[in-house]
Design a protein around this motif. Sequence first.
Motif, PDB file in Angstrom:
ATOM      1  N   LEU A 174     -27.088 -10.646 -48.722  1.00  0.00           N
ATOM      2  CA  LEU A 174     -26.762 -10.537 -47.303  1.00  0.00           C
ATOM      3  C   LEU A 174     -27.897  -9.915 -46.485  1.00  0.00           C
ATOM      4  O   LEU A 174     -28.685  -9.129 -47.004  1.00  0.00           O
ATOM      5  N   ALA A 175     -27.918 -10.255 -45.204  1.00  0.00           N
ATOM      6  CA  ALA A 175     -28.929  -9.714 -44.282  1.00  0.00           C
ATOM      7  C   ALA A 175     -28.330  -8.602 -43.430  1.00  0.00           C
ATOM      8  O   ALA A 175     -28.801  -8.322 -42.331  1.00  0.00           O
ATOM      9  N   HIS A 176     -27.284  -7.961 -43.939  1.00  0.00           N
ATOM     10  CA  HIS A 176     -26.598  -6.894 -43.215  1.00  0.00           C
ATOM     11  C   HIS A 176     -25.870  -6.021 -44.230  1.00  0.00           C
ATOM     12  O   HIS A 176     -25.884  -6.288 -45.436  1.00  0.00           O
ATOM     13  N   GLY A 177     -25.210  -4.965 -43.739  1.00  0.00           N
ATOM     14  CA  GLY A 177     -24.474  -4.075 -44.621  1.00  0.00           C
ATOM     15  C   GLY A 177     -23.180  -4.687 -45.119  1.00  0.00           C
ATOM     16  O   GLY A 177     -22.680  -5.669 -44.560  1.00  0.00           O
ATOM     17  N   LEU A 178     -22.604  -4.093 -46.154  1.00  0.00           N
ATOM     18  CA  LEU A 178     -21.398  -4.645 -46.769  1.00  0.00           C
ATOM     19  C   LEU A 178     -20.148  -4.452 -45.914  1.00  0.00           C
ATOM     20  O   LEU A 178     -19.095  -5.007 -46.232  1.00  0.00           O
ATOM     21  N   ASP A 179     -20.233  -3.690 -44.833  1.00  0.00           N
ATOM     22  CA  ASP A 179     -19.093  -3.531 -43.926  1.00  0.00           C
ATOM     23  C   ASP A 179     -19.016  -4.645 -42.890  1.00  0.00           C
ATOM     24  O   ASP A 179     -18.053  -4.712 -42.129  1.00  0.00           O
ATOM     25  N   ASP A 180     -20.032  -5.473 -42.858  1.00  0.00           N
ATOM     26  CA  ASP A 180     -20.082  -6.552 -41.871  1.00  0.00           C
ATOM     27  C   ASP A 180     -19.987  -7.893 -42.609  1.00  0.00           C
ATOM     28  O   ASP A 180     -19.982  -7.942 -43.840  1.00  0.00           O
ATOM     29  N   LEU A 181     -19.917  -8.965 -41.862  1.00  0.00           N
ATOM     30  CA  LEU A 181     -19.930 -10.304 -42.458  1.00  0.00           C
ATOM     31  C   LEU A 181     -20.530 -11.288 -41.470  1.00  0.00           C
ATOM     32  O   LEU A 181     -20.112 -11.363 -40.316  1.00  0.00           O
ATOM     33  N   TYR A 182     -21.521 -12.025 -41.967  1.00  0.00           N
ATOM     34  CA  TYR A 182     -22.124 -13.075 -41.141  1.00  0.00           C
ATOM     35  C   TYR A 182     -22.412 -14.283 -42.030  1.00  0.00           C
ATOM     36  O   TYR A 182     -22.970 -14.137 -43.113  1.00  0.00           O
ATOM     37  N   PRO A 183     -21.996 -15.469 -41.544  1.00  0.00           N
ATOM     38  CA  PRO A 183     -21.203 -15.729 -40.332  1.00  0.00           C
ATOM     39  C   PRO A 183     -19.712 -15.444 -40.571  1.00  0.00           C
ATOM     40  O   PRO A 183     -19.231 -15.557 -41.694  1.00  0.00           O
ATOM     41  N   LYS A 184     -19.024 -15.071 -39.521  1.00  0.00           N
ATOM     42  CA  LYS A 184     -17.609 -14.692 -39.618  1.00  0.00           C
ATOM     43  C   LYS A 184     -16.756 -15.822 -40.186  1.00  0.00           C
ATOM     44  O   LYS A 184     -15.769 -15.580 -40.883  1.00  0.00           O
ATOM     45  N   VAL A 185     -17.149 -17.060 -39.883  1.00  0.00           N
ATOM     46  CA  VAL A 185     -16.354 -18.203 -40.319  1.00  0.00           C
ATOM     47  C   VAL A 185     -16.313 -18.323 -41.842  1.00  0.00           C
ATOM     48  O   VAL A 185     -15.426 -18.976 -42.399  1.00  0.00           O
ATOM     49  N   HIS A 186     -17.238 -17.668 -42.534  1.00  0.00           N
ATOM     50  CA  HIS A 186     -17.268 -17.745 -43.997  1.00  0.00           C
ATOM     51  C   HIS A 186     -16.401 -16.686 -44.669  1.00  0.00           C
ATOM     52  O   HIS A 186     -16.423 -16.546 -45.899  1.00  0.00           O
ATOM     53  N   LYS A 187     -15.618 -15.971 -43.865  1.00  0.00           N
ATOM     54  CA  LYS A 187     -14.720 -14.963 -44.439  1.00  0.00           C
ATOM     55  C   LYS A 187     -13.764 -15.601 -45.449  1.00  0.00           C
ATOM     56  O   LYS A 187     -13.383 -14.977 -46.450  1.00  0.00           O
ATOM     57  N   LYS A 188     -13.396 -16.846 -45.229  1.00  0.00           N
ATOM     58  CA  LYS A 188     -12.453 -17.531 -46.116  1.00  0.00           C
ATOM     59  C   LYS A 188     -13.024 -17.760 -47.515  1.00  0.00           C
ATOM     60  O   LYS A 188     -12.272 -18.061 -48.449  1.00  0.00           O
ATOM     61  N   TYR A 189     -14.366 -17.613 -47.673  1.00  0.00           N
ATOM     62  CA  TYR A 189     -14.982 -17.806 -48.989  1.00  0.00           C
ATOM     63  C   TYR A 189     -15.232 -16.481 -49.722  1.00  0.00           C
ATOM     64  O   TYR A 189     -15.659 -16.487 -50.882  1.00  0.00           O
TER      65      TYR A 189
END
Length: 365
Positions: A174-189
């Motif tokens: 990831l290109a960010h911390g584990l408290d975030d998620l990018y892109p948000k649409v991939h939350k389902k995976y």
Amino acid sequence: MLEEELFAVLKLQATPNVGDIIAKKLIRVIGSAEQIFKEKKSSLLKIDGIGEFLVKQLQKTEIIEQAEYEMNYIQKGAIKYTYFLDENYPSRLKHCVDGPLLLFYDGNVNWNQEKIVSIVGTRNLTNYGRSFCNDLVEHLAAYNPIIVSGFAYGTDICAHKAAIENNLQTFAVLAHGLDDLYPKVHKKYMRSVMENGGFLTEFWHKEKPFRENFLKRNRIVAGISQATIIIESAEKGGSLVTADIANSYNRDVFALPGRFDDAYSKGCNNLIKSNQAHLLNSPDDIVKMLNWDVPQQQEFIQPKLFIDLNPEEQKIYDYLQNNGKQLLDVIAMDCEIPVYKLSSVLIQMELKGAVKSLPGKMFEV
């Protein structure tokens, strides 16, 4: 790692103008991150490349507050981490001069196994690229590799999904911390990735996906794997940066060719044309180039007795015996011998039959 040392490492990470290369140099010279902040200013200034400006950065009080914030989060047990001197730190990444000091992760993956490949490419994946990516992972499944990618749109998520569908381990860098998620649409995976591997990052838990973070992320993708595969890329793109980094680490790079007038094949075609990537026509190209099709047999080698090695040669021999084949620059750094001197020592050792040279400035016992 003791909490005092971890806190000192976090302070190093929070210090402006102290990146991974300088931080690791300071740790190797002084002995520990904790000791860096106890060292006298005069001692720090004697270190090559460390000047007055950098010493002042290490003395800033705000780095303590920042480190305390992240330390409190880690102490809650909400995050797992590995240090670049730990045994479970990714072995290939450990020998990248700019590898991260700390890696934070969630999940359960043995990233020190031999067969790890990174699959990257354009976010605007075409049907041609998607079909090849799926076929590639399905074919490689027989060899049980770990599939690495960046959890982004297009090629990345296609590679993760293909790995999951073929019961392979996969982890997302990831290109960010584990408290975030990018892109948000991939939350389902997220759940399926966690069940089949996990997530890895060098960024603190609240770090956002800033533009520059993606370029930093790319060196982990390239450094942690045995080979990097570019499925599709425009003439310019992040996956070409990953390919360039992989080449700088002496890793194999493969690129899927396409028609000369296809916008998302131009990057791959240019890599192949400039000899920066192997032409990838079929999954068998990966298997053969990486020697996955060669049975791993335990070869018995009669030990050579009575090789006369001086103390310096013995130090190098013992290092290679314990760590396997290594790059010249890595041997020099870990054995603390200048490259110019190490080269001549290795030649003498090769003449004695103690070591042998390999392509790409690598040596082994």
